[in-house]
Design an enzyme around this catalytic site. Structure first.
Site, PDB file in Angstrom:
ATOM      1  N   ASP A 283       0.865  -1.175   0.000  1.00  0.00           N
ATOM      2  CA  ASP A 283       0.000   0.000   0.000  1.00  0.00           C
ATOM      3  C   ASP A 283       0.912   1.238   0.000  1.00  0.00           C
ATOM      4  OD1 ASP A 283      -2.146   1.702   0.035  1.00  0.00           O
ATOM      5  OD2 ASP A 283      -3.236   0.664   1.614  1.00  0.00           O
TER       6      ASP A 283
HETATM    7  C1  BGC Z   1      -5.258   2.946   0.371  1.00  0.00           C
HETATM    8  C2  BGC Z   1      -5.468   1.821  -0.611  1.00  0.00           C
HETATM    9  C3  BGC Z   1      -5.453   2.350  -2.024  1.00  0.00           C
HETATM   10  C4  BGC Z   1      -4.169   3.104  -2.263  1.00  0.00           C
HETATM   11  C5  BGC Z   1      -4.030   3.637  -3.666  1.00  0.00           C
HETATM   12  C6  BGC Z   1      -4.077   3.823   0.002  1.00  0.00           C
HETATM   13  O1  BGC Z   1      -4.019   4.969   0.780  1.00  0.00           O
HETATM   14  O2  BGC Z   1      -5.056   2.409   1.654  1.00  0.00           O
HETATM   15  O3  BGC Z   1      -6.678   1.154  -0.319  1.00  0.00           O
HETATM   16  O4  BGC Z   1      -5.598   1.303  -2.932  1.00  0.00           O
HETATM   17  O5  BGC Z   1      -4.097   4.190  -1.355  1.00  0.00           O
HETATM   18  O6  BGC Z   1      -4.859   4.701  -3.899  1.00  0.00           O
END
Ligand code: BGC
Length: 732
Positions: A283
């Site tokens: 993430d």
């Molecule tokens: C979130 C994810 C997301 C990623 C990309 C992160 O802050 O936790 O769920 O897929 O950002 O946008």
């Protein structure tokens, strides 16, 4: 003894041949994912050619994600992704770039895409077919935009209602999460990833992300493995079996180990035990954070080495190229073996082949017809309708007659964002200028339905508009009304900006509710919220309560159809609506969570939510009879067939989810009071009956024992559907 080798597919041969030609730098580039800001300009949808060349030609980046701030038009996406593909085509190996986005409840980031209920609302529909149908549209609208990788579905279980990502979950139950999650993954990937109506799915966020102790996003989780295996892992096991291509890792830490650095979870559990063969992506910035936040790596390079060795294939770096530089250094210093790099890159390249990117890396023109079809609006309305969960209907106040003079009050009456929630044209979903022009507020849909002459309002545009909280105008305006429709809840939020310290409704909303109640007019409370905010102090005085969640584009229409009788509600709560902070107990409680000792007498008041899991009223009534089990002595792998007769005993046609629960009477680990093992959504005309059949087997009766093994122990069980129950015994 000779070992049988798995045959290598032609695609794998291509991957191996390509890999053999690649330098370490090119390989590590494939493992690097940057965000659009790194290659874009401040003007949305515009690339910076110099930065793009640097990323692709110099750093060989394998993947790009996100938008700089808000949704782009379909044309902008095509232009942008064509420029990226052109740049990749100029490189030695012509490896296409994989673009990924968060299409959480529809394609978030393309203007005029169709948004559906958040997962919490989809769970309320208890309708797997509907879940598949809305997912298929999301896949089509992503692919039409040129994007082939979707960071969805969220499979984290919603057992901590404070958690700011609760709306993205399927609620508190394992079975709903497992079945909805698997159905959705199949729908995303159905027919093969090279098809113009499919995208690669991403299971999020492995593992335990939702179990944060305080409910604050990305804060520590303390999770015993027995609990993890019983409630948090089954959804991922089912999703892997359903064929999910990728997985994203939990940003947080469990019992002091950041999950990105946890080789046991990533390699032993996910790869070996669950058999997951796809791509493991981090993430946002999470490898860096293993060093600078979690502090289990003393340097950024150590963090990179720990995480890649733990099993990470791709790093969502995503703001710079530090991961690329550090990983090359780490390999050169023998801190990460080349075999691990090759393993990761193979998986990434294989995904790109499967997605058809090597054949055509450009946005597919023939996919455009799948964007924005009129029928998606009907589907959005169907989904929003089925999500609507009627919690209270005192003396059948609802449905209201269309001649009723109503006063519409409350902050969500003229808000679009409070009907859609997170991941709606922007990350936070709050900027209403990006929503489709034909999006309707609750107020507008009520006026459309019963005529402007029957409607007064004290509200103004936008959730935070001070007019919405003015109790004295409400008091005056109520004079001419027959009923008040009070629209409370939450405005959109996502992730950390949605952190709260308390589930209490904001004081200005409670004050408004009290003022509405004080008028003496019947008050119908409409809740548009992503998680259960306490309404205990006001619920008793409400004549009707409708839980609408954040149900997407057609939330307003669906609410109004229910309020005025054009749709008979059938949603059932996917979580226990708590009464107070100290009473957050799940429906699948343990016996001692249910029992309260009162002067040595046991009373069964421990599970006492304001509204129970599975609660949801209808304008008709359903009666259950003749529950029948095929045997009272189930053996080994035999199947138990359970039938029950369901009759619509009211005067209106209606849909209804029939739910089967089991109870293990005694076990080596304290058994749950009940567990959902099946649901079927049926539709019955007034007076009509239907026999509903379920089959379960020993796997449905299993639990995780003290040795962390999933077992079914011999013994007595109960099966329960509605008010019917039957006993049976299971033996090995
Ligand atoms: C979130 C994810 C997301 C990623 C990309 C992160 O802050 O936790 O769920 O897929 O950002 O946008």
């Amino acid at each position: 003894m000779a070992q049988t080798k798995k045959a290598i597919s032609p695609m794998e041969t291509k991957v191996n041949n390509l890999l053999a030609k690649m330098t370490l730098e090119e390989k590590v580039g494939q493992m690097t994912q940057v965000t659009l800001d790194v290659v874009g300009t401040k003007t949305d949808g515009q690339l910076n050619p110099v930065a793009l060349k640097k990323a692709i030609a110099d750093y060989h980046v394998g993947s790009i994600l996100n938008v700089t701030s808000h949704a782009l038009s379909l044309e902008q996406w095509h232009k942008l992704l064509t420029e990226i593909a052109d740049e990749a085509n100029k490189t030695k190996n012509k490896i296409p770039v994989l673009y990924g986005l968060d299409g959480i409840h529809g394609q978030t980031y393309t203007l005029n895409s169709t948004l559906f209920p958040q997962n919490i609302g989809m769970a309320a529909t208890r309708n797997l077919e509907l879940g598949k149908a809305v997912t298929k549209v999301a896949a089509k609208e992503l692919r039409a935009s040129g994007v082939r990788w979707n960071f969805a579905p969220v499979l984290d279980i919603g057992r901590q209602p404070l958690w700011s990502r609760f709306p993205e979950t399927y609620g508190e139950d394992v079975y709903i999460g497992k079945t909805m999650g698997a159905a959705v993954i199949k729908a995303y990937e159905e027919g093969g990833l090279d098809k113009i109506d499919a995208v690669a799915s991403c299971m999020k966020h492995f593992l335990g992300y939702s179990a944060s102790r305080t409910g604050k996003d990305r804060t520590p989780i303390y999770l015993p493995e027995i609990e993890m295996r019983e409630y948090y892992l089954p959804q991922f096991r089912a999703a892997v079996a359903a064929g999910a291509s990728t997985v994203m890792i939990n940003s947080s830490e469990i019992n002091g180990t950041p999950v990105h650095a946890d080789k046991y979870l990533l390699t032993d559990v996910l790869r070996k035990e669950l058999g997951f063969e796809g791509v493991i992506v981090t993430d946002w910035e999470d490898i860096k954070r293993v060093n600078d936040r979690h502090r289990v790596a003393a340097t950024p390079r150590e963090a990179v080495a720990i995480c890649v060795n733990a099993g990470i294939d791709m790093s969502m770096v995503p703001m710079d190229f530090s991961f690329y530089d550090l990983l090359i250094e780490a390999v050169k210093k023998n801190e990460v073996p080349m075999s691990r790099i090759d393993d990761a890159v193979k998986r990434i390249l294989l995904l790109k082949y499967k997605l058809g990117l090597f054949t055509n890396p450009y946005p597919e023109k023939e996919a455009i017809v799948n964007f924005g079809k009129a029928e998606y609006q009907t589907l959005a309305l169907d989904a929003a309708h089925e999500a609507m969960t009627l919690l209270k209907n005192e003396a059948n106040i609802l449905p209201l007659s269309k001649n009723t003079k109503v006063l519409v009050a409350g902050p969500s009456a003229q808000s679009i964002s409070a009907l859609n929630g997170c991941w709606s044209y922007t990350w936070q979903g709050k900027e209403e200028q990006w929503y489709p022009a034909d999006s309707k507020t609750i107020l507008q849909t009520i006026i459309d339905k019963i005529g402007v002459g029957n409607v007064t309002t004290t509200t103004g545009k936008g959730f935070d508009n001070p007019l919405n909280f003015d109790t004295s105008t409400l008091k005056t305006a109520a004079g001419n009304a027959d009923a008040i429709i009070l629209c409370l809840g939450e405005n959109a939020y996502a992730e950390s900006p949605g952190n709260i310290g308390d589930l209490a409704l904001d004081e200005n909303q409670t004050a408004l509710a009290r003022a509405a109640i004080a008028t003496g007019k019947p008050v119908i409370l409409v809740l548009t919220e992503g998680r259960p905010r306490f309404i205990t102090n006001i619920a008793g005085s409400m004549k009707g309560i409708l839980m609408a969640y954040w149900s997407g584009k057609k939330t307003g229409e669906a609410i109004t159809d229910v309020l005025f009788g054009d749709y008979n509600p059938s949603g059932r709560l996917p979580f226990s609506y708590p009464r107070s902070m100290g009473e957050i107990v799940m429906y699948d409680r343990k016996p001692t969570e249910e029992i309260r000792e009162v002067f040595n007498d046991d009373v069964h008041t421990g599970y006492n939510p304001l509204f129970a899991f599975g609660h949801g009223l209808s304008y008709t009534s359903f009666a259950y009879t003749n529950l029948h089990v095929s045997t009272n002595a189930l053996k080994g792998n035999q199947q138990l067939t359970v039938t029950v007769q369901v009759k619509n005993t009211g005067t209106k046609d209606g849909k209804h989810s029939v739910e089967l629960y089991t109870r293990d009477m005694y076990a080596s680990i304290t058994p749950n009071m009940k567990r959902l093992r099946g649901f079927k959504k049926i539709e019955l005309h007034a007076g009509e009956s239907q026999t509903v059949t379920f089959t379960i087997d020993k796997s449905d009766l299993a639990f995780v024992n003290a040795k962390l093994k999933t077992v079914t122990e011999p013994g007595d069980f109960k099966v329960m559907i509605g008010d019917q129950e039957a006993d049976f015994r299971y033996d090995n």
